[in-house]
Design a protein around this motif. Structure first.
Motif, PDB file in Angstrom:
ATOM      1  N   GLY A  23       0.816  -1.215   0.000  1.00  0.00           N
ATOM      2  CA  GLY A  23       0.000   0.000   0.000  1.00  0.00           C
ATOM      3  C   GLY A  23       0.844   1.256   0.000  1.00  0.00           C
ATOM      4  N   LEU A  24       1.941   1.244   0.753  1.00  0.00           N
ATOM      5  CA  LEU A  24       2.832   2.404   0.796  1.00  0.00           C
ATOM      6  C   LEU A  24       3.517   2.612  -0.553  1.00  0.00           C
ATOM      7  CD1 LEU A  24       4.412   1.818   4.317  1.00  0.00           C
ATOM      8  CD2 LEU A  24       2.610   3.457   3.710  1.00  0.00           C
ATOM      9  N   ASP A  25       3.884   1.509  -1.216  1.00  0.00           N
ATOM     10  CA  ASP A  25       4.465   1.625  -2.557  1.00  0.00           C
ATOM     11  C   ASP A  25       3.465   2.245  -3.527  1.00  0.00           C
ATOM     12  OD1 ASP A  25       6.840   0.491  -1.725  1.00  0.00           O
ATOM     13  OD2 ASP A  25       6.383  -1.509  -2.493  1.00  0.00           O
ATOM     14  N   VAL A  26       2.200   1.880  -3.392  1.00  0.00           N
ATOM     15  CA  VAL A  26       1.154   2.447  -4.247  1.00  0.00           C
ATOM     16  C   VAL A  26       1.045   3.950  -4.018  1.00  0.00           C
ATOM     17  CG1 VAL A  26      -1.341   2.511  -4.651  1.00  0.00           C
ATOM     18  CG2 VAL A  26      -0.165   0.314  -4.472  1.00  0.00           C
ATOM     19  N   VAL A  27       1.026   4.356  -2.762  1.00  0.00           N
ATOM     20  CA  VAL A  27       0.955   5.790  -2.438  1.00  0.00           C
ATOM     21  C   VAL A  27       2.124   6.539  -3.068  1.00  0.00           C
ATOM     22  CG1 VAL A  27       1.113   7.476  -0.557  1.00  0.00           C
ATOM     23  CG2 VAL A  27      -0.357   5.454  -0.315  1.00  0.00           C
TER      24      VAL A  27
ATOM     25  N   GLY B  71       0.194  14.631  -6.056  1.00  0.00           N
ATOM     26  CA  GLY B  71       0.230  14.548  -4.609  1.00  0.00           C
ATOM     27  C   GLY B  71      -1.146  14.522  -3.975  1.00  0.00           C
ATOM     28  N   SER B  72      -2.087  15.247  -4.528  1.00  0.00           N
ATOM     29  CA  SER B  72      -3.427  15.301  -3.947  1.00  0.00           C
ATOM     30  C   SER B  72      -4.096  13.932  -3.951  1.00  0.00           C
ATOM     31  CB  SER B  72      -4.298  16.292  -4.725  1.00  0.00           C
ATOM     32  OG  SER B  72      -3.860  17.610  -4.557  1.00  0.00           O
ATOM     33  N   ILE B  73      -4.024  13.241  -5.076  1.00  0.00           N
ATOM     34  CA  ILE B  73      -4.702  11.956  -5.188  1.00  0.00           C
ATOM     35  C   ILE B  73      -3.969  10.901  -4.376  1.00  0.00           C
ATOM     36  CG2 ILE B  73      -5.671  10.289  -6.804  1.00  0.00           C
ATOM     37  CD1 ILE B  73      -6.760  13.247  -6.877  1.00  0.00           C
ATOM     38  N   ALA B  74      -2.658  11.040  -4.239  1.00  0.00           N
ATOM     39  CA  ALA B  74      -1.910  10.144  -3.358  1.00  0.00           C
ATOM     40  C   ALA B  74      -2.368  10.313  -1.916  1.00  0.00           C
ATOM     41  CB  ALA B  74      -0.411  10.412  -3.477  1.00  0.00           C
ATOM     42  N   GLN B  75      -2.591  11.548  -1.486  1.00  0.00           N
ATOM     43  CA  GLN B  75      -3.086  11.789  -0.132  1.00  0.00           C
ATOM     44  C   GLN B  75      -4.465  11.172   0.053  1.00  0.00           C
ATOM     45  OE1 GLN B  75      -3.295  15.908   1.129  1.00  0.00           O
ATOM     46  NE2 GLN B  75      -4.581  15.405   2.887  1.00  0.00           N
ATOM     47  N   LEU B  76      -5.325  11.350  -0.930  1.00  0.00           N
ATOM     48  CA  LEU B  76      -6.676  10.801  -0.862  1.00  0.00           C
ATOM     49  C   LEU B  76      -6.630   9.295  -0.649  1.00  0.00           C
ATOM     50  CD1 LEU B  76      -9.580  12.006  -1.293  1.00  0.00           C
ATOM     51  CD2 LEU B  76      -9.410  11.187  -3.653  1.00  0.00           C
ATOM     52  N   LEU B  77      -5.769   8.611  -1.401  1.00  0.00           N
ATOM     53  CA  LEU B  77      -5.670   7.155  -1.291  1.00  0.00           C
ATOM     54  C   LEU B  77      -4.980   6.741   0.002  1.00  0.00           C
ATOM     55  CD1 LEU B  77      -6.258   4.493  -2.732  1.00  0.00           C
ATOM     56  CD2 LEU B  77      -4.015   4.676  -3.834  1.00  0.00           C
ATOM     57  N   ALA B  78      -3.940   7.480   0.408  1.00  0.00           N
ATOM     58  CA  ALA B  78      -3.231   7.150   1.642  1.00  0.00           C
ATOM     59  C   ALA B  78      -4.162   7.219   2.843  1.00  0.00           C
ATOM     60  CB  ALA B  78      -2.044   8.101   1.833  1.00  0.00           C
ATOM     61  N   TYR B  79      -4.943   8.277   2.925  1.00  0.00           N
ATOM     62  CA  TYR B  79      -5.871   8.416   4.042  1.00  0.00           C
ATOM     63  C   TYR B  79      -6.922   7.312   3.995  1.00  0.00           C
ATOM     64  CZ  TYR B  79      -4.142  13.015   5.527  1.00  0.00           C
ATOM     65  OH  TYR B  79      -3.368  14.050   6.008  1.00  0.00           O
ATOM     66  N   HIS B  80      -7.354   6.969   2.795  1.00  0.00           N
ATOM     67  CA  HIS B  80      -8.326   5.881   2.664  1.00  0.00           C
ATOM     68  C   HIS B  80      -7.782   4.589   3.253  1.00  0.00           C
ATOM     69  CE1 HIS B  80     -10.518   2.523   0.915  1.00  0.00           C
ATOM     70  NE2 HIS B  80      -9.367   2.127   0.403  1.00  0.00           N
ATOM     71  N   TYR B  81      -6.540   4.245   2.907  1.00  0.00           N
ATOM     72  CA  TYR B  81      -5.973   2.995   3.409  1.00  0.00           C
ATOM     73  C   TYR B  81      -5.996   2.956   4.932  1.00  0.00           C
ATOM     74  CZ  TYR B  81      -4.195   1.596  -1.217  1.00  0.00           C
ATOM     75  OH  TYR B  81      -4.087   1.197  -2.522  1.00  0.00           O
TER      76      TYR B  81
END
Length: 400
Positions: free
Chosen positions: A75-79, A87-97
């Motif tokens: 998951g961290l590799d995906v982020v 960066g915005s969409i990475a944050q969105l996904l990171a918080y989701h995880y």
């Protein structure tokens, strides 16, 4: 990007390699119009659909509810891959995880299945309304459930997520509880007021809860009462931050490098024909890339440590948790400092013309400068120093 323009990159990914291929495909798609979307400052609805279509939201959910069951390191590799482009969409996904993983850390088996099965099947995105520096929301006892009241200044993903995890204090017991609020719940009001320097598409605006009805099956439990295992919520989000910063840094350097190769002019005193032959340009890139490689190695190590701690489950001890938290704190320090420096230094290797707004290289700096203020990195440095000198671990909070 519009919904009709979205193409699914990889169907349902089931292995780490497939997931990373899907993430790279999403990143490549996001990179095509990253600057235009950043300037539009719109709700990232189409981008959220892109993540869902690639099968990325469900990869960390347990297999027992239909998720991918992959380790946190993946998951961290995906982020990190998504952050390379946006960066915005990475944050969105990171918080989701992290938000969705409260089903593992906090919820009981019934709650895990109730919310996890549809989340995995429909690739739900989970928003976040837990920020502890805001006044606590109130959960007022109402029959067998609660009424949720109050506001949160920042609520990443709530406006585009399918559900949002909300932290509130129960008025009858004084306990801090995590509850799940569906996107269309009556009384759940999104402010639509996110207009910050960076992370413009992270859907991080305010929310208000006007007596939102919380049924008993929407109460996940209490993070503070979930032991060392439940407290992994903080190392996990801090690790996601570190990988997010690494991804933005690599994206900035890759974007700048292409400009240096194709557009930058050699300085008149350099006695070289091309910018890629300038010794100072080469040395600047070299030092930044060397530091990035070292930070990425630390990121991989921290990701593996988090995965191993998670595998321990309820048997995880506070001492084991503390060691993981300290390694991730070190990652936070290194990645934050490097990201802020590198995203500014790219102008030194691209030249004055690179400051033109048509290139938009400033978005990398704006994104990391905005997000690295989430919690002061000096406190992470203090934790690392304290641990090095005394072996101490900080007590559990939603920031440590």
């Amino acid at each position: 990007m519009t919904t009709t323009e979205i193409e699914t990159t990889a169907g349902t990914a089931t292995t780490a390699e497939q997931v990373l291929d899907a993430a790279r495909g999403v990143a490549d798609r996001l990179a095509l119009d990253a600057l235009e979307r950043d300037r539009a400052n719109a709700e990232p609805s189409a981008e959220a659909e892109l993540l869902r279509g690639a099968g990325l939201p469900g990869v960390l959910l347990p297999r027992e509810v239909g998720g991918g069951g992959l380790p946190w390191s993946v998951g961290l590799d995906v982020v990190r891959e998504i952050a390379r482009a946006d960066g915005s969409i990475a944050q969105l996904l990171a918080y989701h995880y992290v938000n969705a993983h409260n089903l593992v850390w906090v919820a009981d088996e019934a709650g895990r299945r109730r919310w996890g099965v549809p989340s995995a099947a429909r690739q739900w995105l989970w928003g976040d309304s837990v920020n502890p520096v805001d006044p606590d929301l109130q959960l007022v006892r109402d029959g067998d459930g609660y009424l949720l009241r109050g506001t949160k200044s920042f609520s990443t993903g709530a406006s585009v997520g399918d559900v949002t995890v909300v932290g509130g204090v129960a008025d009858d017991t004084g306990k801090d509880l995590l509850v799940v609020v569906p996107r269309d719940a009556p009384g759940f009001v999104k402010g639509g007021d996110w207009d910050n320097l960076g992370q413009r598409l992270s859907a991080s605006g305010s929310v208000r809860f006007d007596d939102v009805r919380i049924t008993p099956d929407a109460v996940l439990g209490s993070a503070s009462e979930s032991g060392a295992f439940g407290s992994l919520v903080t190392p996990a989000i801090q690790a996601a931050f570190g990988h997010f910063y690494l991804g933005v840094t690599r994206g900035a350097l890759e974007t700048a490098a292409e400009y240096t190769r194709t557009t930058s002019r050699p300085w008149l005193l350099s006695d070289v024909r091309e910018a890629v032959e300038d010794p100072y340009v080469l040395a600047t890139y070299g030092r930044l890339v060397a530091r990035l490689r070292a930070a990425e190695a630390l990121g991989r190590s921290a990701g593996e440590s988090l995965s191993q701690a998670h595998e321990r489950g309820p048997d995880l001890t506070w001492a084991e948790r503390g060691e993981v938290a300290e390694e991730i704190a070190a990652l936070k320090v290194v990645s934050s400092d490097l990201a802020v420096e590198a995203t500014s230094a790219i102008y030194e290797v691209t030249g004055a013309r690179a400051t033109s707004n048509r290139y938009g290289f400033d978005r990398f700096w704006r994104n990391v400068r905005t997000h690295t203020l989430h919690d002061p990195v000096q406190y992470k440095a203090r934790e690392v120093g304290h641990h090095f000198l005394t072996g101490a671990h900080p007590g559990f909070t939603l920031y440590t």
